[in-house]
Design a protein around this motif. Structure first.
Motif, PDB file in Angstrom:
ATOM      1  N   THR A 260     -43.481   6.348  12.893  1.00  0.00           N
ATOM      2  CA  THR A 260     -42.247   6.872  13.472  1.00  0.00           C
ATOM      3  C   THR A 260     -42.218   8.380  13.297  1.00  0.00           C
ATOM      4  OG1 THR A 260     -41.057   4.830  12.931  1.00  0.00           O
ATOM      5  CG2 THR A 260     -39.729   6.781  13.426  1.00  0.00           C
ATOM      6  N   ARG A 261     -42.115   9.083  14.391  1.00  0.00           N
ATOM      7  CA  ARG A 261     -42.089  10.544  14.322  1.00  0.00           C
ATOM      8  C   ARG A 261     -40.793  11.032  13.673  1.00  0.00           C
ATOM      9  NH1 ARG A 261     -44.388  12.897  20.099  1.00  0.00           N
ATOM     10  NH2 ARG A 261     -46.230  11.545  20.256  1.00  0.00           N
ATOM     11  N   PRO A 262     -40.832  12.225  13.084  1.00  0.00           N
ATOM     12  CA  PRO A 262     -39.602  12.801  12.516  1.00  0.00           C
ATOM     13  C   PRO A 262     -38.508  12.884  13.577  1.00  0.00           C
ATOM     14  CG  PRO A 262     -41.521  14.083  11.862  1.00  0.00           C
ATOM     15  CD  PRO A 262     -42.001  13.100  12.886  1.00  0.00           C
ATOM     16  N   THR A 263     -37.295  12.581  13.171  1.00  0.00           N
ATOM     17  CA  THR A 263     -36.184  12.576  14.129  1.00  0.00           C
ATOM     18  C   THR A 263     -35.212  13.731  13.916  1.00  0.00           C
ATOM     19  OG1 THR A 263     -34.949  11.071  12.682  1.00  0.00           O
ATOM     20  CG2 THR A 263     -36.297  10.078  14.429  1.00  0.00           C
ATOM     21  N   SER A 264     -35.431  14.533  12.896  1.00  0.00           N
ATOM     22  CA  SER A 264     -34.553  15.679  12.649  1.00  0.00           C
ATOM     23  C   SER A 264     -35.396  16.904  12.331  1.00  0.00           C
ATOM     24  CB  SER A 264     -33.601  15.397  11.479  1.00  0.00           C
ATOM     25  OG  SER A 264     -34.317  15.355  10.251  1.00  0.00           O
ATOM     26  N   PHE A 265     -34.771  18.052  12.417  1.00  0.00           N
ATOM     27  CA  PHE A 265     -35.453  19.297  12.089  1.00  0.00           C
ATOM     28  C   PHE A 265     -35.975  19.274  10.659  1.00  0.00           C
ATOM     29  CE2 PHE A 265     -34.695  23.404   9.891  1.00  0.00           C
ATOM     30  CZ  PHE A 265     -35.798  24.094  10.374  1.00  0.00           C
ATOM     31  N   GLU A 266     -35.144  18.820   9.728  1.00  0.00           N
ATOM     32  CA  GLU A 266     -35.540  18.810   8.317  1.00  0.00           C
ATOM     33  C   GLU A 266     -36.720  17.869   8.077  1.00  0.00           C
ATOM     34  OE1 GLU A 266     -31.273  20.087   8.553  1.00  0.00           O
ATOM     35  OE2 GLU A 266     -32.482  18.481   9.447  1.00  0.00           O
ATOM     36  N   GLY A 268     -39.001  17.007  10.275  1.00  0.00           N
ATOM     37  CA  GLY A 268     -40.177  17.634  10.867  1.00  0.00           C
ATOM     38  C   GLY A 268     -40.731  18.733   9.982  1.00  0.00           C
ATOM     39  N   TYR A 269     -39.848  19.545   9.441  1.00  0.00           N
ATOM     40  CA  TYR A 269     -40.261  20.623   8.543  1.00  0.00           C
ATOM     41  C   TYR A 269     -41.027  20.065   7.343  1.00  0.00           C
ATOM     42  CZ  TYR A 269     -39.777  24.097   4.820  1.00  0.00           C
ATOM     43  OH  TYR A 269     -40.025  24.949   3.776  1.00  0.00           O
ATOM     44  N   ARG A 270     -40.481  19.037   6.709  1.00  0.00           N
ATOM     45  CA  ARG A 270     -41.144  18.459   5.531  1.00  0.00           C
ATOM     46  C   ARG A 270     -42.478  17.811   5.898  1.00  0.00           C
ATOM     47  NH1 ARG A 270     -35.684  17.167   4.184  1.00  0.00           N
ATOM     48  NH2 ARG A 270     -35.881  15.101   5.148  1.00  0.00           N
ATOM     49  N   ALA A 271     -42.519  17.174   7.064  1.00  0.00           N
ATOM     50  CA  ALA A 271     -43.758  16.512   7.488  1.00  0.00           C
ATOM     51  C   ALA A 271     -44.875  17.525   7.721  1.00  0.00           C
ATOM     52  CB  ALA A 271     -43.502  15.697   8.755  1.00  0.00           C
ATOM     53  N   TYR A 272     -44.563  18.608   8.421  1.00  0.00           N
ATOM     54  CA  TYR A 272     -45.581  19.636   8.666  1.00  0.00           C
ATOM     55  C   TYR A 272     -45.986  20.334   7.367  1.00  0.00           C
ATOM     56  CZ  TYR A 272     -45.030  19.251  13.733  1.00  0.00           C
ATOM     57  OH  TYR A 272     -45.021  18.794  15.024  1.00  0.00           O
ATOM     58  N   ALA A 273     -45.029  20.559   6.492  1.00  0.00           N
ATOM     59  CA  ALA A 273     -45.331  21.215   5.217  1.00  0.00           C
ATOM     60  C   ALA A 273     -46.297  20.379   4.389  1.00  0.00           C
ATOM     61  CB  ALA A 273     -44.044  21.466   4.439  1.00  0.00           C
ATOM     62  N   ALA A 274     -46.177  19.056   4.476  1.00  0.00           N
ATOM     63  CA  ALA A 274     -47.059  18.170   3.718  1.00  0.00           C
ATOM     64  C   ALA A 274     -48.418  17.997   4.390  1.00  0.00           C
ATOM     65  CB  ALA A 274     -46.389  16.802   3.543  1.00  0.00           C
ATOM     66  N   PHE A 275     -48.446  18.083   5.711  1.00  0.00           N
ATOM     67  CA  PHE A 275     -49.672  17.784   6.458  1.00  0.00           C
ATOM     68  C   PHE A 275     -50.644  18.958   6.472  1.00  0.00           C
ATOM     69  CE2 PHE A 275     -52.181  17.367  10.380  1.00  0.00           C
ATOM     70  CZ  PHE A 275     -52.651  16.063  10.252  1.00  0.00           C
ATOM     71  N   TYR A 276     -50.127  20.171   6.668  1.00  0.00           N
ATOM     72  CA  TYR A 276     -50.984  21.343   6.806  1.00  0.00           C
ATOM     73  C   TYR A 276     -51.002  22.183   5.532  1.00  0.00           C
ATOM     74  CZ  TYR A 276     -51.587  20.617  11.843  1.00  0.00           C
ATOM     75  OH  TYR A 276     -51.939  20.108  13.068  1.00  0.00           O
ATOM     76  N   THR A 277     -51.943  23.124   5.487  1.00  0.00           N
ATOM     77  CA  THR A 277     -52.046  24.049   4.358  1.00  0.00           C
ATOM     78  C   THR A 277     -52.291  25.458   4.884  1.00  0.00           C
ATOM     79  OG1 THR A 277     -54.450  23.722   4.167  1.00  0.00           O
ATOM     80  CG2 THR A 277     -53.027  22.278   2.838  1.00  0.00           C
ATOM     81  N   GLY A 278     -52.131  26.442   4.005  1.00  0.00           N
ATOM     82  CA  GLY A 278     -52.532  27.813   4.289  1.00  0.00           C
ATOM     83  C   GLY A 278     -51.872  28.445   5.495  1.00  0.00           C
ATOM     84  N   ASP A 279     -52.672  29.218   6.243  1.00  0.00           N
ATOM     85  CA  ASP A 279     -52.155  29.959   7.394  1.00  0.00           C
ATOM     86  C   ASP A 279     -51.679  29.031   8.507  1.00  0.00           C
ATOM     87  OD1 ASP A 279     -52.634  32.428   6.219  1.00  0.00           O
ATOM     88  OD2 ASP A 279     -54.650  32.599   7.062  1.00  0.00           O
ATOM     89  N   VAL A 280     -52.326  27.873   8.648  1.00  0.00           N
ATOM     90  CA  VAL A 280     -51.907  26.923   9.685  1.00  0.00           C
ATOM     91  C   VAL A 280     -50.506  26.407   9.376  1.00  0.00           C
ATOM     92  CG1 VAL A 280     -52.384  24.710  10.786  1.00  0.00           C
ATOM     93  CG2 VAL A 280     -54.266  26.265  10.252  1.00  0.00           C
TER      94      VAL A 280
END
Length: 328
Positions: A260-266, A268-280
């Motif tokens: 299930t994709r993120p349904t809110s801004f918050e 989504g923010y947490r999901a991307y923060a956990a998935f990627y690292t560094g400059d990306v």
């Protein structure tokens, strides 16, 4: 004593002159002459930052000049249609001729490297027009471009763009090459991940029947670009955002579960923060924060996110400056 003072004053003046020339050399300059354009205003809009933009009253034959400071590569849209690329210190003059609302001719002059890189961008844009390669996937849906056709066109675009880049050779700086390849890959790989799903949802044709092979293998063997020049491409950043969904959807598919994709801004923010690292991670979080701010709704929700982003994830201080400016 008088002669010594004159010599000292002369030396100071010389040093000031050299310093001023050094400062001046850092300026990046974009100018344009526009003919046949019927709108009232001419716009220069930077893709990477809303803080670099300029507008002029339309006056055929007048040279519109924008001089600015930048420490990184930037791309501009002139009147929303013509994209140009400048490296720090570049000077580029664009001669644009319109017929109705369409750009009929684009010519460049200026510093040699700036001219070469923008001619290459123009050639790639012309390649897309010749191929009728649409930048918006919804436009493909509207005219019923089959996923198999989109895949093949994307592969041809990637191959032909690389040939144009190879042909340009040493005229193109490595930083620009990285950006151009990332920009093409952003469009191509986003098509691979997103278009079959969109087509299945709108045209009611299951992915398994779209004749594209194994959908879940479309990103196999691809290594994400992480260099700062590649991360200037908005198409590439968009592809990175879609890539997180694809990876998680693939894992769910393999385990027989549902993602299930993120349904809110918050979320989504947490999901991307956990998935990627560094400059990306930095550029993706910066992008979604800016998008939320520009949406202009419920901005009271942004404060805690921005504080955490600045403290834990930010690497490019210019991003913080832009966010703070947008919030003013």
């Amino acid at each position: 004593m008088y002669m010594i003072r004159r010599i000292l004053i002369g030396c100071v003046c010389l040093l000031c002159s050299v310093a001023w020339e050094t400062v001046q050399a850092k300026k990046t300059v974009l100018s344009a002459e526009i003919y046949g354009y019927r709108a009232e205003m001419v716009y220069f809009d930077c893709f990477q930052t809303p803080l670099l933009r300029q507008e002029f009253h339309t006056n055929p034959g007048e040279e519109h000049i924008y001089s600015f400071d930048t420490e990184r590569m930037v791309t501009f849209a002139i009147n929303g249609k013509t994209t140009v690329l400048l490296m720090p210190g570049d000077s580029l003059h664009v001669n644009l001729r319109y017929e109705g609302k369409q750009v009929q001719a684009v010519e460049f002059s200026g510093t040699a490297e700036a001219v070469a890189q923008n001619r290459l961008l123009r050639d790639i844009a012309q390649l897309k027009r010749t191929m009728r390669y649409k930048s918006q996937l919804l436009a493909c849906i509207a005219v019923d471009v089959k996923p198999k056709e989109r895949f093949e066109a994307s592969r041809v675009l990637s191959e032909q763009s690389r040939k144009l880049l190879e042909k340009a050779g040493k005229e193109i700086r490595p930083e620009v090459s990285s950006y151009i390849l990332a920009d093409i890959e952003g469009s191509v790989y986003n098509s691979f991940m997103e278009y079959p799903v969109m087509y299945a949802e709108t045209r009611r044709l299951p992915i398994e029947k779209q004749e594209i092979g194994d959908y879940w293998s479309v990103m196999d063997g691809y290594s994400l670009r992480t260099d700062k020049n590649a991360l200037q491409s908005l198409d590439y950043i968009g592809m990175l955002m879609r890539y997180m969904f694809f990876v998680n959807e693939k894992k769910a598919h393999e385990s027989g579960t549902t993602y299930t994709r993120p349904t809110s801004f918050e979320e989504g923010y947490r999901a991307y923060a956990a998935f990627y690292t560094g400059d990306v991670r930095d550029v993706v979080l910066y992008t979604i924060i800016c998008n939320f701010i520009r949406n202009g709704k419920n901005l009271d929700r942004i404060d805690d996110v921005v504080k955490e982003y600045k403290k834990k994830y930010n690497r490019n201080k210019e991003y913080v400056h832009i966010i703070e400016t947008l919030l003013q």
